[in-house]
Scaffold this motif. Structure first.
Motif, PDB file in Angstrom:
ATOM      1  N   ILE A  17      20.428  65.542 -77.311  1.00 59.37           N
ATOM      2  CA  ILE A  17      20.574  64.118 -77.027  1.00 59.37           C
ATOM      3  C   ILE A  17      21.298  63.438 -78.175  1.00 59.37           C
ATOM      4  O   ILE A  17      20.862  63.517 -79.327  1.00 59.37           O
ATOM      5  N   MET A  18      22.420  62.806 -77.834  1.00 58.60           N
ATOM      6  CA  MET A  18      23.169  61.998 -78.798  1.00 58.60           C
ATOM      7  C   MET A  18      22.647  60.576 -78.710  1.00 58.60           C
ATOM      8  O   MET A  18      22.294  60.106 -77.632  1.00 58.60           O
ATOM      9  N   ASN A  19      22.639  59.880 -79.847  1.00 61.98           N
ATOM     10  CA  ASN A  19      22.254  58.475 -79.884  1.00 61.98           C
ATOM     11  C   ASN A  19      23.292  57.739 -80.720  1.00 61.98           C
ATOM     12  O   ASN A  19      23.565  58.121 -81.852  1.00 61.98           O
ATOM     13  N   LEU A  81      28.603  53.013 -83.760  1.00 59.18           N
ATOM     14  CA  LEU A  81      27.749  53.372 -84.890  1.00 59.18           C
ATOM     15  C   LEU A  81      27.014  54.649 -84.497  1.00 59.18           C
ATOM     16  O   LEU A  81      26.150  54.631 -83.607  1.00 59.18           O
ATOM     17  N   GLU A  82      27.390  55.764 -85.105  1.00 58.46           N
ATOM     18  CA  GLU A  82      26.761  57.051 -84.801  1.00 58.46           C
ATOM     19  C   GLU A  82      25.376  57.099 -85.430  1.00 58.46           C
ATOM     20  O   GLU A  82      25.219  56.806 -86.608  1.00 58.46           O
ATOM     21  N   LEU A  83      24.378  57.496 -84.646  1.00 60.60           N
ATOM     22  CA  LEU A  83      23.009  57.551 -85.151  1.00 60.60           C
ATOM     23  C   LEU A  83      22.464  58.970 -85.208  1.00 60.60           C
ATOM     24  O   LEU A  83      21.995  59.401 -86.243  1.00 60.60           O
ATOM     25  N   ARG A  84      22.497  59.703 -84.084  1.00 63.42           N
ATOM     26  CA  ARG A  84      21.944  61.065 -84.071  1.00 63.42           C
ATOM     27  C   ARG A  84      22.761  62.008 -83.217  1.00 63.42           C
ATOM     28  O   ARG A  84      23.203  61.639 -82.129  1.00 63.42           O
ATOM     29  N   ASN A  85      22.917  63.223 -83.725  1.00 69.58           N
ATOM     30  CA  ASN A  85      23.544  64.326 -82.981  1.00 69.58           C
ATOM     31  C   ASN A  85      24.925  63.990 -82.428  1.00 69.58           C
ATOM     32  O   ASN A  85      25.269  64.390 -81.325  1.00 69.58           O
TER      33      ASN A  85
END
Length: 87
Positions: A17-19, A81-85
């Motif tokens: 999962i990308m966030n 804004l990249e947060l996770r994965n």
């Protein structure tokens, strides 16, 4: 510039999962356009929309934009804004 933050979750083909946040001018409320910005971002990561499922893309809050955000918004209409994965 005040901006709206859209919190976005995407399931990649491998189940990860990308966030990331899609940040747009606060007046921008067209959810279809905001999702299109997300698809453009995913394409820049070599992920086609057929490779991913957008689980959630929802308005989160309004905040003051940084200079970097403003520059991207003026050039493209949005900032990611990249947060996770996101790699």
């Amino acid at each position: 510039m005040q901006v709206a933050v859209w919190d976005t979750y995407v399931t990649k083909q491998n189940g990860t999962i990308m966030n990331f946040d899609i940040i747009v001018p606060k007046e921008q409320k067209d959810e279809q356009l905001i999702r299109q910005f997300g698809r453009q971002y995913l394409a820049s990561k070599s992920l086609s929309t057929s490779d991913v499922v957008v689980n959630q893309c929802a308005f989160c809050h309004i905040e003051q934009a940084s200079d970097k955000m403003v520059k991207s918004i003026l050039e493209t209409g949005y900032f990611i804004l990249e947060l996770r994965n996101c790699n």
